[in-house]
Each structure stands twice: as structure tokens, then as C-alpha cells.
Motif scaffolding. Sequence first.
Motif, PDB file in Angstrom:
ATOM      1  N   ILE A   1     -46.268  51.001  19.404  1.00 30.56           N
ATOM      2  CA  ILE A   1     -46.727  50.103  20.323  1.00 30.56           C
ATOM      3  C   ILE A   1     -46.852  48.517  19.768  1.00 30.56           C
ATOM      4  O   ILE A   1     -46.398  47.537  20.274  1.00 30.56           O
ATOM      5  CB  ILE A   1     -48.081  50.203  20.967  1.00 30.56           C
ATOM      6  N   ILE A   2     -47.740  48.469  18.621  1.00 29.49           N
ATOM      7  CA  ILE A   2     -47.620  47.419  17.682  1.00 29.49           C
ATOM      8  C   ILE A   2     -46.059  46.951  17.206  1.00 29.49           C
ATOM      9  O   ILE A   2     -46.040  45.446  17.549  1.00 29.49           O
ATOM     10  CB  ILE A   2     -48.507  47.658  16.227  1.00 29.49           C
ATOM     11  N   ILE A   3     -45.195  47.745  16.949  1.00 29.21           N
ATOM     12  CA  ILE A   3     -43.697  47.216  16.498  1.00 29.21           C
ATOM     13  C   ILE A   3     -43.018  46.424  17.832  1.00 29.21           C
ATOM     14  O   ILE A   3     -42.713  45.394  17.754  1.00 29.21           O
ATOM     15  CB  ILE A   3     -42.949  48.325  15.931  1.00 29.21           C
ATOM     16  N   ILE A   4     -43.146  47.068  18.929  1.00 26.39           N
ATOM     17  CA  ILE A   4     -42.741  46.647  20.052  1.00 26.39           C
ATOM     18  C   ILE A   4     -43.379  45.184  20.637  1.00 26.39           C
ATOM     19  O   ILE A   4     -42.766  44.294  21.118  1.00 26.39           O
ATOM     20  CB  ILE A   4     -42.795  47.677  21.433  1.00 26.39           C
ATOM     21  N   GLU A   5     -44.796  45.045  20.341  1.00 24.97           N
ATOM     22  CA  GLU A   5     -45.295  43.871  20.582  1.00 24.97           C
ATOM     23  C   GLU A   5     -44.776  42.726  19.649  1.00 24.97           C
ATOM     24  O   GLU A   5     -44.779  41.733  20.370  1.00 24.97           O
ATOM     25  CB  GLU A   5     -46.863  44.032  20.713  1.00 24.97           C
TER      26      GLU A   5
ATOM     27  N   ALA B   1     -52.237  43.606  18.106  1.00 27.68           N
ATOM     28  CA  ALA B   1     -52.656  44.656  16.937  1.00 27.68           C
ATOM     29  C   ALA B   1     -53.894  45.237  16.741  1.00 27.68           C
ATOM     30  O   ALA B   1     -54.361  46.136  16.608  1.00 27.68           O
ATOM     31  CB  ALA B   1     -52.066  44.097  15.477  1.00 27.68           C
ATOM     32  N   GLY B   2     -54.900  44.000  17.110  1.00 24.94           N
ATOM     33  CA  GLY B   2     -56.362  44.377  16.780  1.00 24.94           C
ATOM     34  C   GLY B   2     -56.765  45.374  18.050  1.00 24.94           C
ATOM     35  O   GLY B   2     -57.493  46.262  17.645  1.00 24.94           O
ATOM     36  N   ILE B   3     -56.218  45.179  19.065  1.00 20.91           N
ATOM     37  CA  ILE B   3     -56.569  45.844  20.220  1.00 20.91           C
ATOM     38  C   ILE B   3     -56.201  47.145  20.183  1.00 20.91           C
ATOM     39  O   ILE B   3     -56.654  48.278  20.304  1.00 20.91           O
ATOM     40  CB  ILE B   3     -56.186  45.033  21.573  1.00 20.91           C
ATOM     41  N   THR B   4     -54.996  47.219  19.757  1.00 23.44           N
ATOM     42  CA  THR B   4     -54.323  48.540  19.683  1.00 23.44           C
ATOM     43  C   THR B   4     -54.950  49.296  18.368  1.00 23.44           C
ATOM     44  O   THR B   4     -55.427  50.617  18.698  1.00 23.44           O
ATOM     45  CB  THR B   4     -52.936  48.442  19.292  1.00 23.44           C
ATOM     46  N   LEU B   5     -55.130  48.744  17.358  1.00 15.83           N
ATOM     47  CA  LEU B   5     -55.910  49.405  16.238  1.00 15.83           C
ATOM     48  C   LEU B   5     -57.106  49.938  16.667  1.00 15.83           C
ATOM     49  O   LEU B   5     -57.721  51.215  16.208  1.00 15.83           O
ATOM     50  CB  LEU B   5     -55.808  48.606  14.986  1.00 15.83           C
ATOM     51  N   MET B   6     -57.920  49.099  17.497  1.00 18.25           N
ATOM     52  CA  MET B   6     -59.149  49.551  17.731  1.00 18.25           C
ATOM     53  C   MET B   6     -59.195  50.715  18.713  1.00 18.25           C
ATOM     54  O   MET B   6     -60.123  51.632  18.587  1.00 18.25           O
ATOM     55  CB  MET B   6     -60.180  48.361  18.331  1.00 18.25           C
ATOM     56  N   THR B   7     -58.267  50.700  19.643  1.00 14.28           N
ATOM     57  CA  THR B   7     -58.197  51.897  20.467  1.00 14.28           C
ATOM     58  C   THR B   7     -57.691  52.867  20.013  1.00 14.28           C
ATOM     59  O   THR B   7     -58.084  54.128  20.294  1.00 14.28           O
ATOM     60  CB  THR B   7     -57.196  51.318  21.651  1.00 14.28           C
ATOM     61  N   ALA B   8     -56.774  52.865  18.799  1.00 15.02           N
ATOM     62  CA  ALA B   8     -56.588  54.123  18.025  1.00 15.02           C
ATOM     63  C   ALA B   8     -57.497  54.751  17.205  1.00 15.02           C
ATOM     64  O   ALA B   8     -57.509  55.897  17.269  1.00 15.02           O
ATOM     65  CB  ALA B   8     -55.191  53.708  17.169  1.00 15.02           C
ATOM     66  N   GLY B   9     -58.323  53.873  16.635  1.00 18.68           N
ATOM     67  CA  GLY B   9     -59.543  54.088  15.875  1.00 18.68           C
ATOM     68  C   GLY B   9     -60.536  55.124  16.985  1.00 18.68           C
ATOM     69  O   GLY B   9     -61.097  55.990  16.489  1.00 18.68           O
ATOM     70  N   LEU B  10     -60.859  54.437  18.177  1.00 17.01           N
ATOM     71  CA  LEU B  10     -61.654  55.022  19.005  1.00 17.01           C
ATOM     72  C   LEU B  10     -61.096  56.334  19.638  1.00 17.01           C
ATOM     73  O   LEU B  10     -62.021  57.446  19.721  1.00 17.01           O
ATOM     74  CB  LEU B  10     -62.048  54.000  20.250  1.00 17.01           C
ATOM     75  N   THR B  11     -59.927  56.443  19.700  1.00 18.32           N
ATOM     76  CA  THR B  11     -59.321  57.708  20.328  1.00 18.32           C
ATOM     77  C   THR B  11     -59.398  58.806  19.215  1.00 18.32           C
ATOM     78  O   THR B  11     -59.830  59.842  19.676  1.00 18.32           O
ATOM     79  CB  THR B  11     -57.785  57.410  20.608  1.00 18.32           C
ATOM     80  N   ILE B  12     -59.235  58.446  17.866  1.00 24.33           N
ATOM     81  CA  ILE B  12     -59.155  59.435  16.929  1.00 24.33           C
ATOM     82  C   ILE B  12     -60.713  59.922  16.810  1.00 24.33           C
ATOM     83  O   ILE B  12     -61.008  61.085  16.660  1.00 24.33           O
ATOM     84  CB  ILE B  12     -58.634  58.967  15.544  1.00 24.33           C
TER      85      ILE B  12
END
Length: 72
Positions: free
Chosen positions: A16-20, A34-45
Motif C-alpha cells: 500500500i505504501i509503495i503504491i501510494e 505512510a503514517g496512517i498505514t503504519l499506525m493501522t498495521a500496528g493496531l491490526t497486529i
Amino acid sequence: MKIAMILGILLLSAAIIIIEFRDTKSKKARRVAAGITLMTAGLTILLFIQPGLPGPTELVKLVFGKIDLIMK
């Protein structure tokens, strides 16, 4: 099995980050995406590892519930 799921989440987030990054030219927009995607990934994990934790809606209720009481 959990390791495979976590790696899948991280790979999907990286994709997702690469495409964005390809689609946007602005550095600020890239950082936000990138920040929103990383926060979402962290919360998901985190929720994947500890499913009993309260979700993000509980945090929103906690923060904005008090503001709602003040405004009434």
C-alpha cells in the motif's frame, strides 16, 4: 501461523505504501499516507495478538464522550 499472518499484514502494508508513493508527488501527502498505514498495521497486529483489547471506537468514545458532556 501467527507469524505468517503478521508477515502478510506487513507485506500488504508495504505494498500500500509503495503504491501510494508512486501515485503522489507531495512529500507531505506521502508522510501522511505512510503514517496512517503504519499506525493501522500496528493496531491490526496488536489486535491480532491480543484480541481482547478494546478497539479504536472505544478510544474515540473515551476522548469525545467527555467533550459531548461538556457541550451539553
